[in-house]
Write an enzyme that holds these catalytic residues in place. Structure first.
Site, PDB file in Angstrom:
ATOM      1  N   LYS A  15       0.825  -1.210   0.000  1.00  0.00           N
ATOM      2  CA  LYS A  15       0.000   0.000   0.000  1.00  0.00           C
ATOM      3  C   LYS A  15       0.862   1.265   0.000  1.00  0.00           C
ATOM      4  O   LYS A  15       0.608   2.197  -0.745  1.00  0.00           O
ATOM      5  CB  LYS A  15      -0.935   0.042   1.225  1.00  0.00           C
ATOM      6  CG  LYS A  15      -1.883  -1.129   1.326  1.00  0.00           C
ATOM      7  CD  LYS A  15      -2.816  -0.997   2.540  1.00  0.00           C
ATOM      8  CE  LYS A  15      -2.115  -1.005   3.883  1.00  0.00           C
ATOM      9  NZ  LYS A  15      -1.514  -2.299   4.277  1.00  0.00           N
ATOM     10  N   ARG A  90      -9.184   1.078   9.274  1.00  0.00           N
ATOM     11  CA  ARG A  90      -8.811  -0.304   9.574  1.00  0.00           C
ATOM     12  C   ARG A  90      -9.875  -1.007  10.394  1.00  0.00           C
ATOM     13  O   ARG A  90      -9.724  -2.191  10.705  1.00  0.00           O
ATOM     14  CB  ARG A  90      -7.517  -0.308  10.380  1.00  0.00           C
ATOM     15  CG  ARG A  90      -6.265  -0.627   9.582  1.00  0.00           C
ATOM     16  CD  ARG A  90      -5.095  -0.388  10.507  1.00  0.00           C
ATOM     17  NE  ARG A  90      -3.967  -1.215  10.249  1.00  0.00           N
ATOM     18  CZ  ARG A  90      -2.872  -0.799   9.589  1.00  0.00           C
ATOM     19  NH1 ARG A  90      -2.821   0.395   9.046  1.00  0.00           N
ATOM     20  NH2 ARG A  90      -1.851  -1.598   9.469  1.00  0.00           N
ATOM     21  N   ARG A 129      11.771  -6.586   4.887  1.00  0.00           N
ATOM     22  CA  ARG A 129      11.738  -5.172   5.261  1.00  0.00           C
ATOM     23  C   ARG A 129      12.380  -4.977   6.637  1.00  0.00           C
ATOM     24  O   ARG A 129      13.055  -3.972   6.876  1.00  0.00           O
ATOM     25  CB  ARG A 129      10.289  -4.668   5.275  1.00  0.00           C
ATOM     26  CG  ARG A 129      10.165  -3.185   5.553  1.00  0.00           C
ATOM     27  CD  ARG A 129       8.783  -2.668   5.243  1.00  0.00           C
ATOM     28  NE  ARG A 129       7.839  -2.958   6.313  1.00  0.00           N
ATOM     29  CZ  ARG A 129       6.534  -2.704   6.241  1.00  0.00           C
ATOM     30  NH1 ARG A 129       6.014  -2.196   5.143  1.00  0.00           N
ATOM     31  NH2 ARG A 129       5.756  -2.968   7.257  1.00  0.00           N
ATOM     32  N   ARG A 135      12.367  -1.755  10.978  1.00  0.00           N
ATOM     33  CA  ARG A 135      11.158  -1.282  11.667  1.00  0.00           C
ATOM     34  C   ARG A 135      10.886  -2.139  12.891  1.00  0.00           C
ATOM     35  O   ARG A 135      10.877  -3.366  12.801  1.00  0.00           O
ATOM     36  CB  ARG A 135       9.958  -1.341  10.713  1.00  0.00           C
ATOM     37  CG  ARG A 135       9.450   0.035  10.349  1.00  0.00           C
ATOM     38  CD  ARG A 135       8.307  -0.047   9.389  1.00  0.00           C
ATOM     39  NE  ARG A 135       7.113  -0.651   9.984  1.00  0.00           N
ATOM     40  CZ  ARG A 135       5.941  -0.616   9.392  1.00  0.00           C
ATOM     41  NH1 ARG A 135       5.801  -0.037   8.222  1.00  0.00           N
ATOM     42  NH2 ARG A 135       4.893  -1.161   9.975  1.00  0.00           N
ATOM     43  N   ARG A 146      -0.248  -8.735  13.519  1.00  0.00           N
ATOM     44  CA  ARG A 146      -0.803  -7.777  12.544  1.00  0.00           C
ATOM     45  C   ARG A 146      -1.640  -8.486  11.482  1.00  0.00           C
ATOM     46  O   ARG A 146      -2.665  -7.959  11.043  1.00  0.00           O
ATOM     47  CB  ARG A 146       0.330  -6.973  11.901  1.00  0.00           C
ATOM     48  CG  ARG A 146       0.815  -5.856  12.832  1.00  0.00           C
ATOM     49  CD  ARG A 146       2.266  -5.500  12.623  1.00  0.00           C
ATOM     50  NE  ARG A 146       2.548  -5.006  11.298  1.00  0.00           N
ATOM     51  CZ  ARG A 146       3.755  -5.073  10.711  1.00  0.00           C
ATOM     52  NH1 ARG A 146       4.767  -5.606  11.340  1.00  0.00           N
ATOM     53  NH2 ARG A 146       3.933  -4.584   9.514  1.00  0.00           N
TER      54      ARG A 146
HETATM   55  P1  ADP Z   1       1.408  -2.336   8.210  1.00  0.00           P
HETATM   56  O1  ADP Z   1       2.583  -2.654   7.332  1.00  0.00           O
HETATM   57  O2  ADP Z   1       1.238  -3.317   9.325  1.00  0.00           O
HETATM   58  O3  ADP Z   1       0.168  -2.109   7.416  1.00  0.00           O
HETATM   59  P2  ADP Z   1       1.407   0.457   9.135  1.00  0.00           P
HETATM   60  O4  ADP Z   1       2.642   1.234   8.956  1.00  0.00           O
HETATM   61  O5  ADP Z   1       0.245   0.814   8.287  1.00  0.00           O
HETATM   62  O6  ADP Z   1       1.843  -1.058   8.968  1.00  0.00           O
HETATM   63  O7  ADP Z   1       0.934   0.509  10.673  1.00  0.00           O
HETATM   64  C1  ADP Z   1       1.800   0.175  11.736  1.00  0.00           C
HETATM   65  C2  ADP Z   1       1.040   0.156  13.069  1.00  0.00           C
HETATM   66  O8  ADP Z   1       0.448   1.461  13.306  1.00  0.00           O
HETATM   67  C3  ADP Z   1      -0.146  -0.810  13.143  1.00  0.00           C
HETATM   68  O9  ADP Z   1       0.253  -2.116  13.499  1.00  0.00           O
HETATM   69  C4  ADP Z   1      -1.002  -0.123  14.247  1.00  0.00           C
HETATM   70  O10 ADP Z   1      -0.482  -0.356  15.536  1.00  0.00           O
HETATM   71  C5  ADP Z   1      -0.825   1.351  13.936  1.00  0.00           C
HETATM   72  N1  ADP Z   1      -1.872   1.841  13.007  1.00  0.00           N
HETATM   73  C6  ADP Z   1      -1.685   2.260  11.719  1.00  0.00           C
HETATM   74  N2  ADP Z   1      -2.846   2.626  11.161  1.00  0.00           N
HETATM   75  C7  ADP Z   1      -3.814   2.445  12.100  1.00  0.00           C
HETATM   76  C8  ADP Z   1      -5.233   2.623  12.137  1.00  0.00           C
HETATM   77  N3  ADP Z   1      -5.906   3.073  11.082  1.00  0.00           N
HETATM   78  N4  ADP Z   1      -5.878   2.339  13.285  1.00  0.00           N
HETATM   79  C9  ADP Z   1      -5.218   1.898  14.376  1.00  0.00           C
HETATM   80  N5  ADP Z   1      -3.893   1.678  14.397  1.00  0.00           N
HETATM   81  C10 ADP Z   1      -3.188   1.947  13.287  1.00  0.00           C
END
Ligand code: ADP
Length: 190
Positions: A15, A90, A129, A135, A146
């Site tokens: 994404k 989400r 990654r 990360r 996740r």
């Molecule tokens: P991923 O590669 O898991 O999609 P992101 O960078 O989008 O990673 O998100 C990393 C973390 O940030 C998630 O595991 C969550 O803890 C938090 N997070 C991101 N977006 C949201 C959201 N819309 N609602 C709640 N928590 C979020």
């Protein structure tokens, strides 16, 4: 009228990569809640401190915190013509809050591309990654959490947007450029 796109897909589906390419082509900014939280972590803000405890475990930050952060981001000048959401909404509650926000802003969701990848390739990508970017949440245990959070809390949104005629499935197993081409045509067709 401002136009908004929502990129859906499991963690590691691509994404962020695709949203960055799209923002250049479409001239509307990427709004990544993950990036916004990480920025807050880096700057050691109160929001960052709160988010860290959830992110480190791979759990979702509470909806009201996330929604308030998105609301603030959308009110900035560069989002006047719309935004590309990456990692938001989400949960069903976040999707409902987004609808309310967009009606205040006189905005509309144009299309919801779902970047579909096989769960095994996703785990491999995330582990790679972890090596490259280091990360904190890219370790095997957090990745597993996740993925199950995606299955349980986020995947119901696929039906939600499908029912509204907005969902378009994109094959996320292709090369980056091919995924981008498919995304652009899905957006143009709507
Ligand atoms: P991923 O590669 O898991 O999609 P992101 O960078 O989008 O990673 O998100 C990393 C973390 O940030 C998630 O595991 C969550 O803890 C938090 N997070 C991101 N977006 C949201 C959201 N819309 N609602 C709640 N928590 C979020």
């Amino acid at each position: 009228m401002a136009t908004y796109l929502i990129l859906m897909g499991a963690p590691g589906a691509g994404k962020g990569t695709q949203a960055k390419l799209l923002q250049e082509k479409l001239g509307i900014p990427q709004v990544s809640t993950g990036d916004l939280f990480r920025e807050n972590l880096k700057n050691d803000t109160e929001l960052g401190k709160l988010a860290r405890s959830y992110m480190d475990k791979g759990e979702l930050v509470p909806d009201e915190v996330t929604v308030a952060m998105v609301k603030d981001r959308l009110s900035r000048e560069d989002c006047q013509s719309g935004a590309i959401f990456d990692g938001f909404p989400r949960t069903v509650a976040q999707a409902d809050a987004l609808d309310a926000l967009l009606s205040e802003l006189d905005g509309k969701i144009k299309v919801v591309p779902f970047i579909n990848v096989n769960p095994d390739s996703v785990v491999q990508r995330l582990l790679k990654r972890a090596e490259l970017e280091g990360r904190a949440d890219d370790n095997e245990e957090t990745i597993r959490t996740r993925m199950s959070v995606f299955q349980e809390q986020t995947s119901p949104l696929l039906n939600h947007y499908e029912a509204r005629g907005l969902l378009v499935e994109i094959n996320g197993e292709q090369e980056i450029e091919a995924v981008q081409t498919d995304l652009l045509s899905a957006i143009e067709d709507k």
